[in-house]
Motif scaffolding. Structure first.
Motif, PDB file in Angstrom:
ATOM      1  N   THR A 121       0.831  -1.202   0.000  1.00 58.95           N
ATOM      2  CA  THR A 121       0.000   0.000   0.000  1.00 58.95           C
ATOM      3  C   THR A 121       0.865   1.251   0.000  1.00 58.95           C
ATOM      4  O   THR A 121       0.579   2.227  -0.699  1.00 58.95           O
ATOM      5  CB  THR A 121      -0.934   0.008   1.220  1.00 58.95           C
ATOM      6  OG1 THR A 121      -1.759  -1.156   1.188  1.00 58.95           O
ATOM      7  CG2 THR A 121      -1.820   1.245   1.230  1.00 58.95           C
ATOM      8  N   VAL A 124       2.073   2.247  -3.404  1.00 60.56           N
ATOM      9  CA  VAL A 124       1.098   3.003  -4.194  1.00 60.56           C
ATOM     10  C   VAL A 124       0.976   4.426  -3.669  1.00 60.56           C
ATOM     11  O   VAL A 124       0.934   5.393  -4.447  1.00 60.56           O
ATOM     12  CB  VAL A 124      -0.272   2.298  -4.173  1.00 60.56           C
ATOM     13  CG1 VAL A 124      -1.316   3.124  -4.919  1.00 60.56           C
ATOM     14  CG2 VAL A 124      -0.171   0.903  -4.778  1.00 60.56           C
ATOM     15  N   LEU A 133       2.971   3.556 -11.117  1.00 57.54           N
ATOM     16  CA  LEU A 133       1.948   2.549 -10.836  1.00 57.54           C
ATOM     17  C   LEU A 133       2.072   1.323 -11.741  1.00 57.54           C
ATOM     18  O   LEU A 133       1.326   0.354 -11.551  1.00 57.54           O
ATOM     19  CB  LEU A 133       0.554   3.150 -11.012  1.00 57.54           C
ATOM     20  CG  LEU A 133       0.142   4.254 -10.046  1.00 57.54           C
ATOM     21  CD1 LEU A 133      -1.256   4.755 -10.388  1.00 57.54           C
ATOM     22  CD2 LEU A 133       0.189   3.775  -8.601  1.00 57.54           C
ATOM     23  N   PRO A 136       3.053  -1.880  -9.620  1.00 58.95           N
ATOM     24  CA  PRO A 136       1.927  -2.277  -8.758  1.00 58.95           C
ATOM     25  C   PRO A 136       0.721  -2.782  -9.552  1.00 58.95           C
ATOM     26  O   PRO A 136       0.075  -3.757  -9.147  1.00 58.95           O
ATOM     27  CB  PRO A 136       1.598  -0.989  -7.996  1.00 58.95           C
ATOM     28  CG  PRO A 136       2.885  -0.245  -7.945  1.00 58.95           C
ATOM     29  CD  PRO A 136       3.555  -0.533  -9.263  1.00 58.95           C
ATOM     30  N   LEU A 137       0.406  -2.132 -10.669  1.00 57.49           N
ATOM     31  CA  LEU A 137      -0.735  -2.582 -11.471  1.00 57.49           C
ATOM     32  C   LEU A 137      -0.465  -3.941 -12.107  1.00 57.49           C
ATOM     33  O   LEU A 137      -1.358  -4.793 -12.173  1.00 57.49           O
ATOM     34  CB  LEU A 137      -1.057  -1.559 -12.551  1.00 57.49           C
ATOM     35  CG  LEU A 137      -1.810  -0.305 -12.076  1.00 57.49           C
ATOM     36  CD1 LEU A 137      -1.879   0.719 -13.194  1.00 57.49           C
ATOM     37  CD2 LEU A 137      -3.215  -0.673 -11.606  1.00 57.49           C
ATOM     38  N   SER A 141      -3.069  -6.277 -10.624  1.00 54.53           N
ATOM     39  CA  SER A 141      -4.179  -6.347 -11.576  1.00 54.53           C
ATOM     40  C   SER A 141      -4.010  -7.436 -12.622  1.00 54.53           C
ATOM     41  O   SER A 141      -4.938  -7.706 -13.386  1.00 54.53           O
ATOM     42  CB  SER A 141      -4.352  -4.990 -12.280  1.00 54.53           C
ATOM     43  OG  SER A 141      -4.561  -3.967 -11.340  1.00 54.53           O
ATOM     44  N   ASN A 218      -8.755  -5.202  -7.246  1.00 57.24           N
ATOM     45  CA  ASN A 218      -7.432  -4.653  -6.976  1.00 57.24           C
ATOM     46  C   ASN A 218      -7.172  -3.357  -7.728  1.00 57.24           C
ATOM     47  O   ASN A 218      -6.559  -2.423  -7.201  1.00 57.24           O
ATOM     48  CB  ASN A 218      -6.361  -5.685  -7.343  1.00 57.24           C
ATOM     49  CG  ASN A 218      -6.237  -6.795  -6.313  1.00 57.24           C
ATOM     50  OD1 ASN A 218      -6.897  -6.767  -5.285  1.00 57.24           O
ATOM     51  ND2 ASN A 218      -5.407  -7.776  -6.604  1.00 57.24           N
ATOM     52  N   THR A 219      -7.624  -3.289  -8.973  1.00 60.69           N
ATOM     53  CA  THR A 219      -7.376  -2.097  -9.780  1.00 60.69           C
ATOM     54  C   THR A 219      -8.094  -0.882  -9.212  1.00 60.69           C
ATOM     55  O   THR A 219      -7.513   0.215  -9.116  1.00 60.69           O
ATOM     56  CB  THR A 219      -7.823  -2.334 -11.236  1.00 60.69           C
ATOM     57  OG1 THR A 219      -7.116  -3.460 -11.769  1.00 60.69           O
ATOM     58  CG2 THR A 219      -7.533  -1.108 -12.101  1.00 60.69           C
ATOM     59  N   ILE A 222      -6.203   0.302  -6.126  1.00 61.53           N
ATOM     60  CA  ILE A 222      -4.952   1.011  -6.415  1.00 61.53           C
ATOM     61  C   ILE A 222      -5.223   2.439  -6.863  1.00 61.53           C
ATOM     62  O   ILE A 222      -4.619   3.402  -6.369  1.00 61.53           O
ATOM     63  CB  ILE A 222      -4.139   0.250  -7.483  1.00 61.53           C
ATOM     64  CG1 ILE A 222      -3.494  -0.988  -6.853  1.00 61.53           C
ATOM     65  CG2 ILE A 222      -3.060   1.151  -8.088  1.00 61.53           C
ATOM     66  CD1 ILE A 222      -2.736  -1.854  -7.827  1.00 61.53           C
ATOM     67  N   TYR A 226      -4.259   5.986  -5.010  1.00 59.54           N
ATOM     68  CA  TYR A 226      -3.388   6.930  -5.715  1.00 59.54           C
ATOM     69  C   TYR A 226      -4.034   8.305  -5.833  1.00 59.54           C
ATOM     70  O   TYR A 226      -3.418   9.329  -5.530  1.00 59.54           O
ATOM     71  CB  TYR A 226      -3.038   6.382  -7.095  1.00 59.54           C
ATOM     72  CG  TYR A 226      -2.167   7.321  -7.910  1.00 59.54           C
ATOM     73  CD1 TYR A 226      -0.809   7.430  -7.645  1.00 59.54           C
ATOM     74  CD2 TYR A 226      -2.706   8.081  -8.944  1.00 59.54           C
ATOM     75  CE1 TYR A 226      -0.007   8.281  -8.390  1.00 59.54           C
ATOM     76  CE2 TYR A 226      -1.912   8.930  -9.692  1.00 59.54           C
ATOM     77  CZ  TYR A 226      -0.573   9.029  -9.417  1.00 59.54           C
ATOM     78  OH  TYR A 226       0.229   9.889 -10.145  1.00 59.54           O
TER      79      TYR A 226
END
Length: 232
Positions: A121, A124, A133, A136-137, A141, A218-219, A222, A226
């Motif tokens: 976390t 992000v 990102l 992380p994506l 994702s 999840n997407t 995130i 952000y």
């Protein structure tokens, strides 16, 4: 429904072996990175650990499902005939699960002291540009939804369902899914999310629906993290 027509050719012990391989690959890679590349940026550390865990899961499933039992990807729920319906169900299911997890998590925060953000976390939260990102994506994702759904819902859930029944199978897969995130504060929301993903797979009989739902959940999370900090 998923897994009802044929006896599952793998067993709970084999499920645990794949799980052990995933955990070992993750922790082993993290230790190697810490020892040989202590200055590596956190995003790349997460990437290496995620890729190692994904390779361990996919490698284990490939051996047990395809090599040992001679089955195709349909055995773990990956079907092409109902993809459009699975995508639609996954998008809707992912939105519902996101809202459910947010609601339950918010209620728990009323009774729990303030907790430090999880390291992922923070990754992000501390992203300065949209390009920060990308990793992380990719992890949250794509890689996590694919590998975790193939394992927890496509591979583990049918065994638990066959052995203990549908309700205990749903709950068991959700509990194990939550435990493997090693997050006590989010344990209940993650358990509910895991149960919801297994139920979605059971209803659609296509693991694509669970993968899309997981990726959607999840997407949204995130992008919410952000942009929320930039609107404050």
């Amino acid at each position: 429904m998923a897994g009802e027509t044929e006896k599952i050719p793998w067993n709970l012990w084999q499920c645990l072996l794949v799980l052990l391989g995933m955990v070992t690959a993750g922790y082993g890679t993290a230790l190697l990175v810490r020892f040989f590349a202590p200055g590596l940026a956190p995003a790349y550390r997460y990437l290496m650990v995620g890729l190692a865990q994904g390779a361990a899961v996919l490698g284990g499933l490939h051996y047990i499902v395809r090599v040992k039992n001679g089955l195709g990807l349909e055995a773990v729920g990956l079907k092409t005939t109902t993809v459009p319906r699975a995508i639609t169900s996954g998008l809707g299911g992912g939105l519902v699960l996101f809202l459910l997890v947010i609601l339950v998590g918010s209620l728990l925060q009323l009774f729990l002291p303030d907790q430090a953000p999880q390291p992922f976390t923070e990754l992000v939260i501390h992203a300065r540009r949209p390009s920060d990102l990308l990793i992380p994506l990719f992890l949250a994702s794509f890689l996590a939804p694919v590998t975790e759904e193939l394992y927890f819902r496509g591979f583990l859930f049918p065994v638990l369902k066959e052995r203990y029944g549908l309700k205990k199978g749903l709950l068991g897969s959700g509990l194990i899914f939550a435990l493997l995130h090693f997050d006590l504060v989010r344990f209940l929301p993650l358990t509910m999310g895991g149960v919801g993903l297994a139920y979605l797979y059971e209803r659609t009989e296509n693991i694509v629906a669970a993968i899309i739902a997981h990726a959607t959940w999840n997407t949204i999370m995130i992008f919410l993290l952000y942009f929320a900090l930039r609107w404050v």
